[in-house]
Design an enzyme around this catalytic site. Sequence first.
Site, PDB file in Angstrom:
ATOM      1  N   CYS A  30      40.952  42.160  38.344  1.00  0.00           N
ATOM      2  CA  CYS A  30      41.970  41.596  40.047  1.00  0.00           C
ATOM      3  C   CYS A  30      41.659  40.847  40.558  1.00  0.00           C
ATOM      4  CB  CYS A  30      40.730  42.679  40.712  1.00  0.00           C
ATOM      5  SG  CYS A  30      41.576  43.473  42.449  1.00  0.00           S
ATOM      6  N   CYS A  33      40.540  40.792  44.099  1.00  0.00           N
ATOM      7  CA  CYS A  33      39.220  40.306  44.446  1.00  0.00           C
ATOM      8  C   CYS A  33      38.835  39.064  44.497  1.00  0.00           C
ATOM      9  CB  CYS A  33      38.584  41.014  43.112  1.00  0.00           C
ATOM     10  SG  CYS A  33      39.234  42.904  43.086  1.00  0.00           S
TER      11      CYS A  33
END
Length: 107
Positions: A30, A33
């Site tokens: 991600c 993230c």
Amino acid sequence: MAVEELTDDTFQAKLKAADLAVVDFYAGWCGPCMMFKPKFKRLADEYTHVAFFICDGEKAPESRKTVNIENLPYFGLYRNGEFVSGFTTTKEAGFRELLEEQFGKPA
């Protein structure tokens, strides 16, 4: 304050030991993230009254199942080991606002 990694084996015990905690549920693939990670670590030093944890949802699937993650990064807020609320954001200002709604401003 240092950010601690949670696993399925440590998830419940670490959260119960913390009066106030925030968990960053993330995935290695991600991008948002990974971009928020340095901010999360910096914020942990500022909000010393809150324990900051990270949890790789792919490596800790049982922990991930304890919350309803609709998008990443997902932040779970806990009081005495009990889930209070969760939210998704990539904006530091939004993170601060939602954290402070539940746990107050940094000292």
